[in-house]
Design a protein around this motif. Structure first.
Motif, mmCIF file in Angstrom:
data_model
loop_
_atom_site.group_PDB
_atom_site.id
_atom_site.type_symbol
_atom_site.label_atom_id
_atom_site.label_comp_id
_atom_site.label_asym_id
_atom_site.label_seq_id
_atom_site.Cartn_x
_atom_site.Cartn_y
_atom_site.Cartn_z
ATOM 1 N N HIS A 1 -47.620 29.505 5.580
ATOM 2 C CA HIS A 1 -46.262 28.981 5.762
ATOM 3 C C HIS A 1 -45.327 29.546 4.699
ATOM 4 N N VAL B 1 -34.718 31.220 3.218
ATOM 5 C CA VAL B 1 -35.994 31.875 3.508
ATOM 6 C C VAL B 1 -36.892 31.960 2.281
ATOM 7 N N LEU C 1 -42.176 31.970 5.853
ATOM 8 C CA LEU C 1 -42.346 32.699 7.103
ATOM 9 C C LEU C 1 -41.797 31.881 8.265
ATOM 10 N N PRO C 2 -41.368 32.543 9.345
ATOM 11 C CA PRO C 2 -40.769 31.838 10.489
ATOM 12 C C PRO C 2 -41.838 31.116 11.305
ATOM 13 N N SER D 1 -50.432 37.439 9.057
ATOM 14 C CA SER D 1 -49.255 38.002 8.408
ATOM 15 C C SER D 1 -49.687 38.925 7.275
ATOM 16 N N PHE E 1 -41.666 33.529 0.050
ATOM 17 C CA PHE E 1 -41.089 33.839 1.361
ATOM 18 C C PHE E 1 -41.548 32.783 2.367
ATOM 19 N N VAL F 1 -40.672 39.886 10.736
ATOM 20 C CA VAL F 1 -42.019 39.310 10.801
ATOM 21 C C VAL F 1 -42.272 38.714 12.179
ATOM 22 N N LEU F 2 -41.284 38.021 12.708
ATOM 23 C CA LEU F 2 -41.438 37.426 14.038
ATOM 24 C C LEU F 2 -41.637 38.503 15.092
ATOM 25 N N ASP G 1 -37.591 39.071 5.397
ATOM 26 C CA ASP G 1 -36.996 39.381 6.705
ATOM 27 C C ASP G 1 -37.772 38.612 7.775
ATOM 28 N N GLN G 2 -37.331 37.394 8.072
ATOM 29 C CA GLN G 2 -38.030 36.572 9.050
ATOM 30 C C GLN G 2 -38.003 37.194 10.440
#
Length: 416
Positions: A142, A297, A151-152, A92, A149, A123-124, A119-120
């Motif tokens: 994480h 988030v 993360l997803p 990431s 933040f 990122v995904l 913005d999950q």
């Protein structure tokens, strides 16, 4: 003293942590090195700690819980097990040097799955694009140690499972603060420190192993001593040398404390405080807080900056125990001092000095909260009240921002 460095290491810990650590120093020997009571009791203590961690992180076999010196140690084991020179590794855009430096040392082909802050979905999608190009390994934090933040990680883990790409998770800022399900995620490894959100002593950490690791160190294990290679079973394969038994005993009590409170409860209360913190910061003229619109988030990390002032300039008076007010500010001096006596609280040492809002004292309940006339405080006084109402406070100087870390809560409240 107002301690603002707990995200690096918690200093205010449950009293049982220090008690257990001191008891272990005086009563426990080295596990696996003898059949006498001190050695056997040490082995039982170590296994009890593995069991407590396995319960918290949903690890089916406690022997897959390996003791490390810290998260960096665990990440090095994980990365050097799965990555080779030239390996294509997707990470990431929020990774710590504990991830990036080992990868650079290995000369891995690093690909960054970039996405906007908080913005999950983006990122995904970025991870999906990079993984679809082919990858040997994915490494992901994480929770961002700069912005909080979240993360997803569940979605990223699912993408990796479908594509057969092993995943390493850095849980340095989430362990004990955000739910972590090792079995559900299906990660190859999850590394975490013991001395942050798990309340253990410095020099402790955990590595949850989903695949067979390669030893980073070779040496004595107290098992298969005639064999000249490391044992092929966990945890012995990764635990060469004498254990930090005193640290493990303290970590056990920290894990019990988190298990008793419940991570979900910690996360929920933390979310409420971080929203209040962001609102209070944004009410101060010239202060910008980096806060997610969706509270789901963002964990207990909040970055902010002060217009026209460098982060070191803003943070220096706090570090020196003086007033954060500068030339032209209308805020009165912050009446504090560099050092002040600590008083024993129900869950550790806690009693900062006076602030403009009144006296700080420890609460018998598990959560910090604001009381009294904080709304009437001057601008920096309101900020002070917000800062000291929580347990995990840390001013991080990074990329021009003064980052406030709040990955957990402490027993402070402002009273009339």
């Amino acid at each position: 003293m107002i301690y603002l460095d707990s995200a690096a290491t918690t200093m205010q810990k449950p009293a049982a942590v220090a008690t257990a650590t001191a008891w272990a120093i005086n009563h426990l020997a080295s596990p696996g090195r003898g059949g006498h009571w001190p050695a056997m009791a040490a082995a039982e203590k170590a296994f009890a700690c593995r069991e407590e961690a396995a319960q918290l992180f949903h690890v089916k076999d406690p022997e897959r819980v390996v003791f490390t010196f810290n998260a960096t140690h665990g990440l090095n084991i994980a990365i050097k097990t799965l990555a080779r020179p030239g390996s294509r590794v997707v990470i990431s855009g929020y990774e710590h040097n504990a991830v990036t430096r080992p990868l650079h040392a290995l000369k891995a082909d690093i690909r960054v799955a970039r996405g906007p802050l908080f913005d999950q979905g983006a990122v995904l999608a970025a991870f999906r694009r990079e993984l679809d190009k082919g990858a040997d390994l994915a490494v992901c934090t994480h929770v961002s140690n700069v912005f909080g933040f979240i993360l997803p990680i569940e979605g990223i883990a699912a993408l990796c499972r479908v594509r057969g790409v092993p995943l390493i998770i850095d849980a340095s800022q989430s362990a004990g603060c955000v739910p972590v399900d090792f079995t559900g995620l299906g990660a190859a490894f999850i590394a975490m420190p013991g001395h942050k959100g798990l309340y253990g002593p410095q020099g402790t950490g955990l590595l949850l192993c989903g695949v067979d690791p390669a030893p980073l160190l070779e040496g004595g294990t107290g098992s298969e001593s005639r064999r000249q290679s490391m044992p092929d079973f966990l945890p012995d394969r990764l635990e060469a040398g004498t254990h930090n038994v005193a640290g493990i005993a303290g970590l056990l009590e920290g894990l019990r404390y988190v298990n008793n409170l419940g991570v979900e409860n910690i996360a929920a209360q933390e979310a409420g405080l971080i929203r209040s913190m962001g609102k209070g910061l944004c009410a101060i003229p010239g202060v910008t807080a980096f806060q997610a619109e969706d509270p789901a988030v963002q964990s207990g990390v909040l970055s902010f900056c002060v217009k026209g002032r460098d982060c070191e300039e803003v943070g220096r008076p706090w570090a020196a125990g003086g007033s954060p007010s500068g030339p032209g500010s209308t805020a009165p001096p912050w009446p504090t001092r560099r050092w002040a006596p600590w008083r024993r609280a129900p869950c550790g040492p806690a009693s900062p000095p006076l602030t403009p809002s009144g006296k700080l004292t420890s609460s018998s309940g598990p959560w910090g909260r604001l009381r009294g006339p904080e709304r009437n405080l001057p601008e920096w006084g309101r900020l002070t009240a917000a800062l000291i109402c929580c347990r995990r406070q840390f001013l991080k100087f990074s990329r021009g921002n003064l980052s406030l870390w709040l990955p957990n809560l402490w027993k402070y409240r402002i009273i009339r």
